[in-house]
Enzyme design. Structure first.
Site, PDB file in Angstrom:
ATOM      1  N   TYR A 117       1.268  -1.046  -0.437  1.00 34.36           N
ATOM      2  CA  TYR A 117      -0.251  -0.638   0.009  1.00 34.36           C
ATOM      3  C   TYR A 117       1.155   0.955  -0.154  1.00 34.36           C
ATOM      4  O   TYR A 117       0.816   2.124  -0.960  1.00 34.36           O
ATOM      5  CB  TYR A 117      -0.885  -0.083   1.131  1.00 34.36           C
ATOM      6  CG  TYR A 117      -2.372   0.763   1.514  1.00 34.36           C
ATOM      7  CD1 TYR A 117      -2.957   1.403   0.275  1.00 34.36           C
ATOM      8  CD2 TYR A 117      -1.343   2.187   1.906  1.00 34.36           C
ATOM      9  CE1 TYR A 117      -4.038   2.110   0.339  1.00 34.36           C
ATOM     10  CE2 TYR A 117      -2.538   3.432   2.091  1.00 34.36           C
ATOM     11  CZ  TYR A 117      -3.648   2.809   1.644  1.00 34.36           C
ATOM     12  OH  TYR A 117      -4.705   4.359   1.727  1.00 34.36           O
ATOM     13  N   ASP A 245       2.992  -0.863  12.289  1.00 31.91           N
ATOM     14  CA  ASP A 245       2.070  -0.866  13.164  1.00 31.91           C
ATOM     15  C   ASP A 245       2.649   1.899  13.467  1.00 31.91           C
ATOM     16  O   ASP A 245       3.249   0.963  14.311  1.00 31.91           O
ATOM     17  CB  ASP A 245       1.151  -0.909  14.044  1.00 31.91           C
ATOM     18  CG  ASP A 245       0.086  -0.317  14.149  1.00 31.91           C
ATOM     19  OD1 ASP A 245      -1.354  -0.662  13.505  1.00 31.91           O
ATOM     20  OD2 ASP A 245      -0.341   0.644  14.003  1.00 31.91           O
ATOM     21  N   GLN A 248       2.887   6.632  15.910  1.00 37.53           N
ATOM     22  CA  GLN A 248       2.043   7.931  15.983  1.00 37.53           C
ATOM     23  C   GLN A 248       1.764   8.635  14.521  1.00 37.53           C
ATOM     24  O   GLN A 248       2.701   8.135  14.306  1.00 37.53           O
ATOM     25  CB  GLN A 248       2.937   9.786  17.058  1.00 37.53           C
ATOM     26  CG  GLN A 248       4.364   9.349  16.442  1.00 37.53           C
ATOM     27  CD  GLN A 248       4.821   9.919  17.496  1.00 37.53           C
ATOM     28  OE1 GLN A 248       4.473  10.302  18.341  1.00 37.53           O
ATOM     29  NE2 GLN A 248       6.063  10.326  17.068  1.00 37.53           N
TER      30      GLN A 248
HETATM   31  N1  UDP Z   1      -6.281  -1.214  15.917  1.00 31.80           N
HETATM   32  C1  UDP Z   1      -6.901  -1.395  17.511  1.00 31.80           C
HETATM   33  N2  UDP Z   1      -8.036  -2.273  17.220  1.00 31.80           N
HETATM   34  C2  UDP Z   1      -8.589  -2.461  16.415  1.00 31.80           C
HETATM   35  C3  UDP Z   1      -8.150  -2.514  15.143  1.00 31.80           C
HETATM   36  C4  UDP Z   1      -7.626  -1.202  14.290  1.00 31.80           C
HETATM   37  O1  UDP Z   1      -6.694  -1.193  18.577  1.00 31.80           O
HETATM   38  O2  UDP Z   1      -9.511  -3.986  16.250  1.00 31.80           O
HETATM   39  C5  UDP Z   1      -5.601  -0.045  16.049  1.00 31.80           C
HETATM   40  C6  UDP Z   1      -3.818  -0.549  14.938  1.00 31.80           C
HETATM   41  O3  UDP Z   1      -3.627  -1.165  15.577  1.00 31.80           O
HETATM   42  C7  UDP Z   1      -3.533   1.131  14.537  1.00 31.80           C
HETATM   43  C8  UDP Z   1      -4.886   1.689  14.665  1.00 31.80           C
HETATM   44  O4  UDP Z   1      -5.377   1.306  15.930  1.00 31.80           O
HETATM   45  O5  UDP Z   1      -2.269   1.199  15.998  1.00 31.80           O
HETATM   46  C9  UDP Z   1      -5.329   2.835  13.019  1.00 31.80           C
HETATM   47  O6  UDP Z   1      -6.049   1.057  12.539  1.00 31.80           O
HETATM   48  P1  UDP Z   1      -6.223   1.280  11.530  1.00 31.80           P
HETATM   49  O7  UDP Z   1      -6.446   0.028  10.862  1.00 31.80           O
HETATM   50  O8  UDP Z   1      -7.852   1.493  11.851  1.00 31.80           O
HETATM   51  O9  UDP Z   1      -5.661   1.986  10.250  1.00 31.80           O
HETATM   52  P2  UDP Z   1      -4.087   2.313  10.446  1.00 31.80           P
HETATM   53  O10 UDP Z   1      -4.075   3.324  11.100  1.00 31.80           O
HETATM   54  O11 UDP Z   1      -3.562   1.441  10.609  1.00 31.80           O
HETATM   55  O12 UDP Z   1      -3.832   2.325   8.370  1.00 31.80           O
END
Ligand code: UDP
Length: 283
Positions: A117, A245, A248
């Site tokens: 991505y 992941d 911040q």
């Molecule tokens: N996350 C979480 N629980 C979930 C889904 C995501 O804690 O059920 C966390 C994930 O690890 C990340 C943040 O939420 O740190 C945002 O994740 P998302 O997949 O929405 O989008 P990203 O910004 O990572 O692309």
């Protein structure tokens, strides 16, 4: 208005309310294939954006961003029309600069599970700027930060939809890692207003411009807000943090403010309320 979508993550239901509009037309199409149509402006939003969706078929994800950009840029070149690219905060990777300004080149792992991505979107930006320099195309590149709102897929896998669906079902709310990682969530209507303003901006405004909400929350704070709004009995359950992941993420939106006069208006609680109502009423 011609809406082209291969419906890999979207659904026709999301545009049901537009079918009676005299100028709306829907076409099932995958941007990986050339598109021969006549239009005045192009918004290229193609590519699944949720980690579970884009990691399902990583090769296809890169193709969608790269071949998709080439096809849409080719179309814009033939039509001599403006073209908007939905780029992403993922071009900054796991950022070592905080908040992220557009000048920051990012910290992306080129061989990790998110790379299909991130690198696909980075290559798409390169293509947009090469078409701009080489073919004098009128481009508009926006870098979109986390966005949410009604019509998200309930099983989208992203944090806002996951937390709301879990809270409404009184199931455990899944916090990946310790939940101290941060994101900044922009309500969809605010974001779309940014797209339209950017498309209408003078020719010299090519971007990249960050579009997102600069108010930052930890995932634990987000979970607490969702539990409060839904009056849920759910408990927080910690799960392993996915690889790469970002720890911040918060946009520096000075450029959007000064060049587009844009900033988000909808606070998280209000946007979450709208989104909770939407998910509650899903049949
Ligand atoms: N996350 C979480 N629980 C979930 C889904 C995501 O804690 O059920 C966390 C994930 O690890 C990340 C943040 O939420 O740190 C945002 O994740 P998302 O997949 O929405 O989008 P990203 O910004 O990572 O692309």
């Amino acid at each position: 208005m011609l809406c082209a979508d291969n419906l890999f993550t979207g659904t026709k239901k999301n545009v049901d309310h537009l079918h009676n509009h005299p100028r709306f037309e829907f076409m099932r199409h995958d941007v990986c294939f050339p598109l021969y149509v006549e239009v005045d402006e192009i918004y290229n939003l193609a590519c699944p954006a949720s980690p579970i969706h884009y990691q399902h078929d990583p090769v296809q994800t890169t193709k969608t961003s790269v071949h998709g950009a080439i096809n849409m840029l080719g179309l814009a070149k033939r039509l001599k029309c403006k073209i908007f690219q939905a780029s992403t905060s993922e071009v900054y990777g796991d950022p070592s600069v905080h908040p992220q300004p557009e000048e920051y080149w990012g910290n992306v792992n080129p061989i990790g599970p998110r790379s299909c991505y991130d690198e696909g979107k980075r290559c798409a930006e390169t293509l947009f700027f090469d078409y701009y320099r080489q073919h004098q195309l009128e481009i508009k590149v926006a870098r979109i930060f986390n966005t949410y709102g009604p019509r998200m897929h309930p099983k989208d896998g992203r944090v806002v939809s996951n937390f709301i669906m879990q809270a409404l079902a009184h199931e455990d709310v899944t916090i990946y890692g310790d939940g101290s990682q941060t994101r900044s969530f922009c309500y969809v209507d605010d974001l779309i207003e940014g797209f339209v303003r950017m498309m209408a901006s003078p020719k010299e405004v090519v971007g990249p411009i960050n579009l997102g909400n600069p108010v930052e929350f930890t995932m634990v704070e987000l979970a607490e807000q969702v539990l409060k709004l839904t009056n849920s009995k759910s408990k927080l359950k910690h799960m392993p943090l996915p690889a790469d992941d970002p720890k911040q993420r918060r946009p520096d939106i000075s450029k959007a403010r000064s060049t587009l006069g844009w900033e988000p208006k909808v606070p998280l609680t209000e946007g979450l309320r709208q989104t909770v109502d939407y998910f509650r009423n899903l049949s």
